[in-house]
Each structure stands twice: as C-alpha cells, then as structure tokens.
Design an enzyme around this catalytic site. Structure first.
Site, PDB file in Angstrom:
ATOM      1  N   ASP A  77      -7.429  -5.323  -3.515  1.00  0.00           N
ATOM      2  CA  ASP A  77      -7.909  -3.964  -3.736  1.00  0.00           C
ATOM      3  C   ASP A  77      -9.360  -3.937  -3.265  1.00  0.00           C
ATOM      4  OD1 ASP A  77      -8.742  -1.497  -4.576  1.00  0.00           O
ATOM      5  OD2 ASP A  77      -8.428  -1.855  -6.726  1.00  0.00           O
ATOM      6  N   ASP A 133      -5.550   8.714  -9.234  1.00  0.00           N
ATOM      7  CA  ASP A 133      -6.390   7.572  -8.871  1.00  0.00           C
ATOM      8  C   ASP A 133      -7.807   8.030  -8.555  1.00  0.00           C
ATOM      9  OD1 ASP A 133      -7.576   5.309  -7.898  1.00  0.00           O
ATOM     10  OD2 ASP A 133      -6.075   4.871  -6.382  1.00  0.00           O
ATOM     11  N   GLU A 191      -3.082   3.060  -2.258  1.00  0.00           N
ATOM     12  CA  GLU A 191      -3.457   2.640  -3.609  1.00  0.00           C
ATOM     13  C   GLU A 191      -2.553   3.231  -4.702  1.00  0.00           C
ATOM     14  OE1 GLU A 191      -7.561   3.682  -3.662  1.00  0.00           O
ATOM     15  OE2 GLU A 191      -8.156   2.012  -2.350  1.00  0.00           O
ATOM     16  N   LYS A 227     -17.421   1.294   1.472  1.00  0.00           N
ATOM     17  CA  LYS A 227     -16.115   1.894   1.727  1.00  0.00           C
ATOM     18  C   LYS A 227     -16.231   3.387   2.039  1.00  0.00           C
ATOM     19  CE  LYS A 227     -11.565   2.367  -0.524  1.00  0.00           C
ATOM     20  NZ  LYS A 227     -10.766   1.937  -1.693  1.00  0.00           N
TER      21      LYS A 227
END
Length: 634
Positions: free
Chosen positions: A25, A214, A192, A87
């Site tokens: 992850d 999420d 994800e 990210k």
C-alpha cells in the site's frame, strides 16, 4: 518408519515450493508491506516493530537517503529536502499544482508546462516517481529481510501495488515506473477499495453489495462492489484524487495562522521551516482530537514568537465540515451509477487513516443509515488485500480465491471528423476490457489517418482530455468510405490503455501504449463528470451540428468532382441550378442550424437526381460500347 509430509493451513504440502510475493500500500501519509504466511495475510514490521512507514523521504548532505520515521522527525528542520505526500504529485505537471503557497518545496519551473514536475533537493532534481521509488525500496528491503530472501530462503517474485481507484493512466504509469526503479516486479496494480474488499471478503466470508469508503492521506475513493460466489465485481467507482487527510491538516494550519494574525498585526509570512512545523503540529492535533475533546498546539517559530492555541473538537468539526461533505458528492454519484438504493447496501467498509476522525464516521453512518464496518485496521486493510491477491497471482492458490473485476473510471474514445468523440470503452466498464470498432476514410485517395485518443464524458474533443496521438500510414488509395480501419482499445487489469489501428485489406497496423507525461487534475475530473450531466442537451445539439456539417462537406465535395468529370452530360441551366444549391448549402454550413443544413443536403440531392441518372446511363453506355448484344445475353 515412513515420513509423512505436513503443511501449514493454506500452504503447499511442499513448503519449499511456496512462492514469495508481497502486497504494498503506497500511501500518501504512510506506506505498508504485507504478505501471506501460513495461509494468513499479515503486515510486515521493521526491526523496531513499526508496521507503518511514513511516506517521507529526506535527502542528506552526505548523499544518503533517509526514509520513514527518521525523515519525518526532520521535516520541520529541513523541509526543502524532506519530501512528504509525494503521491499527490504522481503523474502531475507543475501547472497541475494550483496552490503551492503552503508547500515548502522548491518546484522547478519548466518551459514545457506539461512536463512531469521536479523538485530541487540537495541531492539534485527529484521527481515524485524517484521519491516514491525510495519508499518502495525501503519496503522491499523490509520484506526481503522478513521473508528470509537475504538468507537464500527463496526469491521475491513480485508485488501487487495498490493505487486509488480514480488514478488515471498517467498516475498509474508513474506508480509502475517507481516500482521498476525500486527493483520490483509489478504483478498487478490493484485499486485500493478493491484490495480492502478482498481483505474483508475473505475475513468475513460475506456475500452481498458493499460500499468501500476510502479516505486516505491525499486521495478519496468510493467504490461499490458486489461479492457473489467468490467473484468481486466493481459496480461503480468515483472519487477525488486531490482530497484526503492532508487537507484536514491544512484547515487546522490556516486556522492557526488566523489566530496568530489576530494577536500580531505585524505578523510576517512564514518561512519553510515554520510552515512545515505548523503543518506537523496541525497533523498531530488532528490525530489527538480523534479520542479527545481538545488539542493544544504549542510551538516556537524561528523568529522567537510563541504559538499557543487551543483547538476544540467542536471547532475542528466546523472547520472541516465542507471537506467531509465533499466526500459525499462522489458517493452519491457512485450510488447513482450503480443504480442502487441505500437499502440495497449490505455494509460500508471504512478504509484509510483519515476515516478515524469521528465526524467522518458520523457522516458515513448518517448517509447510509447503518454503522460502518471497522473491525479491520483501516490503515492496514489495503495492504492485507494486496498481499492476498499477490499470493494468488504467483500461484499459491486456494479454493477460496476471489476473482476481481475492476472498472475504468472515465470513458475512452477517439476523435472522428468534425471534432466529435466516438466512445469506445464507456466509464465503469469491467477490467480487463477490449473493444474494437471499424472506421473509414473521409477523402478520396486518403492514404493516412491520424488517430487521437481521448478520455472524458463529453461529445466534443475540445471538452475532453487528449491522451495520445498516432498515425496509420500505408492505407491503399481508395474512394472515400471504401477503406476499413479497425481500431482496438485494450485496458489491462492495471487500468493501463493501449490502442491499435489495422487496415483490413492490407493488414498494415499501428499502435500506441498510452503513456501521458502527466495526469488529470481533480478539477478536470470533476468538470468532466459534472459537465457530462449538466451539458447533455447542449452536447447533443453540438454533435448533430458537427455531423450535419461533415455530411454537407462530403456531399459538396462529391458533387463538385462529378461536375468536373461529367458536367457536359447536363444542360447549362441544370448545371447552374446544382451550383446554386451547392452555394446555398455552403452558406448554411457556416450557421449553427443543423436542421437547415440537413434540409440543404436534401435539396442538393434532389437537384442532382437527373444528373446522377445521366451519369449512370453514360457509365452503362461506356461499358456496353463495342459489345455484341447476343454475347452479353449469354
């Protein structure tokens, strides 16, 4: 005495044949690595017992690199060389970073605004891909040490790396590039929310329709999945690739700045060190308020002034109310796309550390009218699901394996004549997917075709995002409309697109792997989807007008060619009447009335009926010239 072979539950009877794979992850705030041991997915820890690796990289004066907790501890002291939340910059260009005022990094301006952004550090220029690669290297080393690869106990075959469901092609490709730089073989990029669903599905053996909410450090995704007899099908997905826990930190940071200005009218702008210090304190306050009623923010700035403010949980809720509501808009869209009512949802799974905030959990519970599932650690559930999928992909399969069916978030198509979009793969199509469609040439003798690949929901190319262009050359010279070119779109399980074009008669072919240099901004994604609904009627009219103009142009061109070749077959008056209709149609084509243009086409067709009959007779006469009638009858 004979020996009996035994094995751990879920493992091969030959342990030495168990293949090693990991799930990663790669998060905005924290990253994790997990694997399957003795049939159970488990998150791997470092030598200090830490499972979470802060996604922070510091470039040292001696050329070395710090990753994780060590780097995070130096954020306030060395902000320009300590990069966090990389990210959020993956697959982006400099122009995609709208608000850089509170980001204490040195971005490098480029003459090409679309070039992948770079950050200036003491180690030289670094891209988000390289920074992410340093994080992945650390996770890879942790996995190899934990699995005994360093001691020759096997070989790490690869990794499943998770990405937000709403990552576009550029962001997914950037993630793959980072893994390659880190020396990892990517078995698959896994969305994800789907990874979280895998972890929950195997843990609870549940069937039904689930919402995966999420909210991570830098991205928000919502996916609706249906689990039936071991098949996970993603019914719809939506989200915001620039919304996450970092934005909640920033709201506190801005609130603190306002408090400082209230007490000091001569307050000057913060330097890089103070900016990072306050952002760090803001994050700590946010985390403290998860279980407490108030948080004290105390720190001393570089100019010697003391910051000492108290933030209550009630104030924090008020500050971030709009951010929480911002997550519900994509949620409603996903429900609508899946054509589901709230009563049809069997469970809501919370994923991501930001879902620990009480106001987020309360908003989800209020909307879905049910208590969300939180029995798995929201920080770890994505990595666990990725590990389960990695374990299956390298061949360590069991009877309980799940089939994963993800979807593409935006429609994919190409440009046709008149600037129109022909959608080949609609959004929310199940992955992997391949679709083909035949096209033809517009002009006589056309030997090449330019193909523009676009992404978006609108009818006109100008309103969508261009992903790539390529050319197909060597098409045989034929009359317009005679050639047959088959264009094939393929999206793999990672969500990456490739496009090919093949001329059917000769077999000549051209193709492109769509690899944009940067990705879609959150505003562009939101605009694409909102405008596709709000402008549907206008798009329909624009498409009709463009099609009418293309049709008119083709007919005018064909009639002019025919007049040049066989104009002598009709009288001067007949020719004049046809030319008058051509002139009228050309004038109509300059206006925005599709109906009038189509009527003009009909009048031109009617005016050329006698001419078309004369050309037909002349053609037959030429074919029969010199032939014996009896021989023809035979």
């Amino acid at each position: 005495m004979a020996l009996l072979q035994i094995s751990e539950p879920g493992q091969s009877a030959a342990p030495h044949q168990h293949k090693l794979a990991i799930g990663i992850d790669l998060g905005t705030t924290n990253s994790l690595v997990a694997t399957v041991k003795s049939g159970m997915a488990t998150v791997l820890q470092d030598e200090h017992g830490h499972a979470l690796l802060p996604s922070v990289v510091r470039y040292m004066p001696d050329g070395s690199v710090q990753v994780g907790h060590e780097a995070q501890a130096q954020q306030s002291h060395d902000p320009a060389n300590t990069i966090a939340s990389a990210k959020r910059f993956m697959g982006r260009s400099l122009k995609d970073i709208a608000d850089r005022a509170h980001i204490p990094y040195h971005f490098v301006d480029s003459a090409d605004a679309n070039k992948l952004l770079q950050l200036q550090t003491r180690a030289g220029l670094r891209t988000p891909v390289e920074i992410s690669a340093d994080i992945l290297k650390t996770l890879k080393m942790r996995a190899e040490k934990s699995l005994g690869v360093d001691n020759g106990r096997g070989e790490l075959l690869g990794a499943v790396i998770t990405v937000p469901a709403y990552f576009d092609d550029a962001q997914r490709q950037a993630t793959k590039d980072a893994a390659r730089l880190a020396g990892l073989t990517v078995l698959r990029l896994l969305n994800e929310p789907t990874a979280a669903a895998v972890a929950y599905g195997l843990d609870n053996a549940a069937e039904g329709t689930f919402v995966i909410y999420d909210l991570g450090g830098g991205t928000f995704d919502v996916s609706i999945l249906k689990l039936t007899k071991g098949v996970f099908e993603v019914l719809a997905t939506n989200g915001d690739s620039a919304l996450g826990g970092d934005d909640f930190d920033h709201r506190i940071y801005c609130w603190v700045l306002d408090k400082i200005r209230e007490s000091d009218s001569h307050f000057s702008p913060l330097n890089e060190q103070d900016t990072r210090l306050l952002l760090t304190k803001s994050r700590q306050a946010k985390e403290w308020l998860t279980d407490n009623h108030e948080a004290q923010i105390v720190c001393r700035l570089s100019n010697g002034s003391l910051v000492d403010v108290m933030l209550s949980a009630q104030q924090f809720v008020a500050l971030t109310q709009q951010l929480v509501l911002k997550t519900l808009t994509p949620t409603r869209k996903a429900m609508r796309d899946a054509n589901l009512e709230l009563t049809q949802i069997n469970g809501v799974v919370l994923v991501g550390g930001a879902t620990r905030m009480p106001q987020v959990r309360q908003a989800v519970e209020d909307y879905f009218k049910q208590t969300p599932l939180t029995n798995l650690d929201p920080d770890k559930v994505v990595a666990l699901g990725a590990a389960i999928q990695a374990n299956a992909l390298v061949g360590n399969r069991s009877d309980n394996d799940l089939l994963l069916l993800d979807v593409t978030p935006l429609s994919l198509g190409l440009e046709t004549m008149g600037g129109l979009v022909e959608k080949i793969i609609p959004r929310n199509s199940t992955l992997p997917v391949a679709r083909a469609q035949d096209f033809t040439t517009y002009q006589d003798g056309q030997t090449a075709m330019s193909i523009q690949v676009v992404q978006g929901e609108r009818e006109l190319v100008a309103d969508c995002r261009s992903l790539a262009r390529f050319e197909l050359r060597g098409i045989p010279a034929m009359a317009a409309g005679a050639a047959r070119i088959r264009v094939t779109f393929q999206v793999d399980a990672d969500g990456l697109l490739s496009v090919s074009a093949r001329e059917q008669a000769t077999g000549i072919e051209a193709h492109v792997l769509v690899k944009p240099s940067y990705g879609l901004t959150e505003d562009e994604i939101t605009y694409m989807l909102k405008s596709s609904f709000g402008s549907a009627e206008a798009d329909k009219k624009a498409r009709m007008l463009a099609e009418a103009r293309v049709n008119a142009g083709a007919i005018i061109s064909a009639v002019n060619i025919a007049l040049n070749q066989d104009g002598a077959l009709i009288t001067a008056a007949e020719k004049q009447a046809i030319e008058a209709e051509i002139e009228t149609l050309q004038t109509l084509s300059q206006n925005d009335d599709a109906l009038a243009i189509n009527q003009g086409v009909d009048k031109l067709n009617h005016a050329t009926e006698a001419f078309a009959a004369a050309r037909m007779n002349a053609s037959v006469q030429r074919a029969l010239n010199g032939k014996n009638l009896d021989a023809i009858n035979l």
